[in-house]
Design a protein around this motif. Structure first.
Motif, PDB file in Angstrom:
ATOM      1  N   UNK A   1       0.818  -1.202   0.000  1.00  0.00           N
ATOM      2  CA  UNK A   1       0.000   0.000   0.000  1.00  0.00           C
ATOM      3  C   UNK A   1       0.856   1.258   0.000  1.00  0.00           C
ATOM      4  N   UNK A   2       1.900   1.255   0.784  1.00  0.00           N
ATOM      5  CA  UNK A   2       2.727   2.453   0.912  1.00  0.00           C
ATOM      6  C   UNK A   2       3.491   2.753  -0.377  1.00  0.00           C
ATOM      7  N   UNK A   3       3.876   1.720  -1.097  1.00  0.00           N
ATOM      8  CA  UNK A   3       4.754   1.903  -2.248  1.00  0.00           C
ATOM      9  C   UNK A   3       4.033   2.024  -3.576  1.00  0.00           C
ATOM     10  N   UNK A   4       2.769   1.647  -3.648  1.00  0.00           N
ATOM     11  CA  UNK A   4       2.059   1.641  -4.922  1.00  0.00           C
ATOM     12  C   UNK A   4       1.040   2.775  -4.963  1.00  0.00           C
ATOM     13  N   UNK A   5       1.233   3.713  -5.864  1.00  0.00           N
ATOM     14  CA  UNK A   5       0.331   4.869  -5.947  1.00  0.00           C
ATOM     15  C   UNK A   5      -1.069   4.496  -6.420  1.00  0.00           C
ATOM     16  N   UNK A   6      -1.247   3.291  -6.945  1.00  0.00           N
ATOM     17  CA  UNK A   6      -2.560   2.865  -7.423  1.00  0.00           C
ATOM     18  C   UNK A   6      -3.409   2.222  -6.325  1.00  0.00           C
ATOM     19  N   UNK A   7      -2.830   2.060  -5.149  1.00  0.00           N
ATOM     20  CA  UNK A   7      -3.564   1.463  -4.024  1.00  0.00           C
ATOM     21  C   UNK A   7      -3.944   2.568  -3.049  1.00  0.00           C
ATOM     22  N   UNK A   8      -5.221   2.608  -2.698  1.00  0.00           N
ATOM     23  CA  UNK A   8      -5.714   3.628  -1.761  1.00  0.00           C
ATOM     24  C   UNK A   8      -4.991   3.504  -0.429  1.00  0.00           C
ATOM     25  N   UNK A   9      -4.740   4.627   0.195  1.00  0.00           N
ATOM     26  CA  UNK A   9      -4.062   4.666   1.499  1.00  0.00           C
ATOM     27  C   UNK A   9      -5.104   4.626   2.610  1.00  0.00           C
ATOM     28  N   UNK A  10      -6.015   3.702   2.474  1.00  0.00           N
ATOM     29  CA  UNK A  10      -7.101   3.537   3.433  1.00  0.00           C
ATOM     30  C   UNK A  10      -7.101   2.095   3.921  1.00  0.00           C
ATOM     31  N   UNK A  11      -7.112   1.935   5.237  1.00  0.00           N
ATOM     32  CA  UNK A  11      -7.106   0.605   5.831  1.00  0.00           C
ATOM     33  C   UNK A  11      -8.299   0.469   6.763  1.00  0.00           C
ATOM     34  N   UNK A  12      -9.184  -0.475   6.426  1.00  0.00           N
ATOM     35  CA  UNK A  12     -10.309  -0.784   7.311  1.00  0.00           C
ATOM     36  C   UNK A  12      -9.938  -2.074   8.028  1.00  0.00           C
ATOM     37  N   UNK A  13      -9.646  -1.947   9.319  1.00  0.00           N
ATOM     38  CA  UNK A  13      -9.187  -3.091  10.104  1.00  0.00           C
ATOM     39  C   UNK A  13     -10.045  -3.195  11.357  1.00  0.00           C
ATOM     40  N   UNK A  42       1.444  -0.061  10.138  1.00  0.00           N
ATOM     41  CA  UNK A  42       0.815   0.652   9.023  1.00  0.00           C
ATOM     42  C   UNK A  42       1.132   2.152   9.094  1.00  0.00           C
ATOM     43  N   UNK A  43       1.056   2.721  10.291  1.00  0.00           N
ATOM     44  CA  UNK A  43       1.353   4.153  10.452  1.00  0.00           C
ATOM     45  C   UNK A  43       2.821   4.451  10.156  1.00  0.00           C
ATOM     46  N   UNK A  44       3.697   3.544  10.550  1.00  0.00           N
ATOM     47  CA  UNK A  44       5.131   3.722  10.285  1.00  0.00           C
ATOM     48  C   UNK A  44       5.387   3.758   8.776  1.00  0.00           C
ATOM     49  N   UNK A  45       4.709   2.914   8.035  1.00  0.00           N
ATOM     50  CA  UNK A  45       4.920   2.814   6.594  1.00  0.00           C
ATOM     51  C   UNK A  45       4.255   3.947   5.811  1.00  0.00           C
ATOM     52  N   UNK A  46       3.104   4.451   6.292  1.00  0.00           N
ATOM     53  CA  UNK A  46       2.349   5.409   5.496  1.00  0.00           C
ATOM     54  C   UNK A  46       2.170   6.778   6.136  1.00  0.00           C
ATOM     55  N   UNK A  47       2.464   6.919   7.403  1.00  0.00           N
ATOM     56  CA  UNK A  47       2.381   8.221   8.063  1.00  0.00           C
ATOM     57  C   UNK A  47       1.012   8.875   7.934  1.00  0.00           C
ATOM     58  N   UNK A  48       1.004  10.185   7.697  1.00  0.00           N
ATOM     59  CA  UNK A  48      -0.234  10.956   7.616  1.00  0.00           C
ATOM     60  C   UNK A  48      -1.089  10.614   6.404  1.00  0.00           C
ATOM     61  N   UNK A  49      -0.510   9.932   5.422  1.00  0.00           N
ATOM     62  CA  UNK A  49      -1.289   9.562   4.235  1.00  0.00           C
ATOM     63  C   UNK A  49      -2.335   8.499   4.559  1.00  0.00           C
ATOM     64  N   UNK A  50      -2.140   7.778   5.658  1.00  0.00           N
ATOM     65  CA  UNK A  50      -3.010   6.659   6.002  1.00  0.00           C
ATOM     66  C   UNK A  50      -4.312   7.112   6.645  1.00  0.00           C
ATOM     67  N   UNK A  51      -5.405   6.602   6.132  1.00  0.00           N
ATOM     68  CA  UNK A  51      -6.733   6.796   6.719  1.00  0.00           C
ATOM     69  C   UNK A  51      -7.154   5.458   7.318  1.00  0.00           C
ATOM     70  N   UNK A  52      -7.537   5.472   8.596  1.00  0.00           N
ATOM     71  CA  UNK A  52      -7.898   4.239   9.301  1.00  0.00           C
ATOM     72  C   UNK A  52      -9.362   4.253   9.714  1.00  0.00           C
ATOM     73  N   UNK A  53     -10.056   3.152   9.431  1.00  0.00           N
ATOM     74  CA  UNK A  53     -11.423   2.969   9.907  1.00  0.00           C
ATOM     75  C   UNK A  53     -11.527   1.583  10.538  1.00  0.00           C
TER      76      UNK A  53
END
Length: 192
Positions: A1-13, A42-53
């Motif tokens: 997720x962090x490395x591919x711009x085509x994958x949304x930076x949203x994680x529903x866990x 996940x936060x370490x890899x994506x930082x502020x770009x990550x949206x968590x639900x």
């Protein structure tokens, strides 16, 4: 997720409960510590770009108020973008439907409100960090903020509504956030 711009930076866990005893009673095969470890990674890899639900069940049979407090503390620690929250309701044929459930519906309702009030405050605070930021967004439909608004999603699955023509639906647009609301961002289309 962090490395591919085509994958949304949203994680529903989903985590359902922040208390290990309740998680075990729910037959979940993880605990609070493992969940928080995954979120930290996940936060370490994506930082502020990550949206968590996540999903939470309030008032599982036998849950005490003290155990519910563990759920609140987990929500406070993670600072989710938003939550899908439910008050437990029995489903016939499940083990939980046969468990003693001494907490009243009214009490569960109070817990639920406490949870949703906390998440509303967190969401409002989270959205403030997006003020004046510009996102490449996919415009997906009509907005709800007014008749002339259309809605778009960022790569973190955040909703930005802005005034614009419906002919923009189905396109990507660069949108600047002008006003952070609680669960939606208000914005304006960048001029070309």
């Amino acid at each position: 997720m962090a490395e591919n711009e085509k994958i949304a930076k949203h994680l529903h866990l989903p985590f359902q409960s922040g208390n290990n005893r309740v998680l075990k009673a729910m037959n979940r095969h993880y605990d609070r510590e493992k969940y928080l470890e995954l979120i930290a990674y996940a936060k370490e890899k994506m930082g502020d770009a990550l949206s968590l639900t996540s999903d939470i069940i309030v008032g599982f049979p036998g849950e005490t108020y003290e155990e519910f407090q563990d759920t609140l503390s987990l929500v406070e620690e993670v600072k989710f973008t938003s939550l899908f929250t439910f008050i437990y309701s029995p489903r016939k044929g499940t083990p939980a439907a046969e468990m003693p459930d001494p907490v009243s519906a009214e009490e569960k309702g109070r817990w639920f409100k406490e949870l949703t009030d906390l998440q509303e405050k967190i969401s409002t605070d989270n959205m403030k960090k997006y003020k004046d930021k510009v996102f490449k967004c996919f415009v997906y439909g009509k907005g709800k903020l007014g008749d002339n608004y259309i809605a778009a999603r960022t790569d973190g699955n955040l909703i930005i509504e802005f005034e614009g023509s419906e002919n923009l639906i189905g396109s990507f647009q660069r949108i600047k956030v002008t006003e952070p609301l609680t669960y939606v961002l208000k914005g304006e289309k960048e001029r070309n």
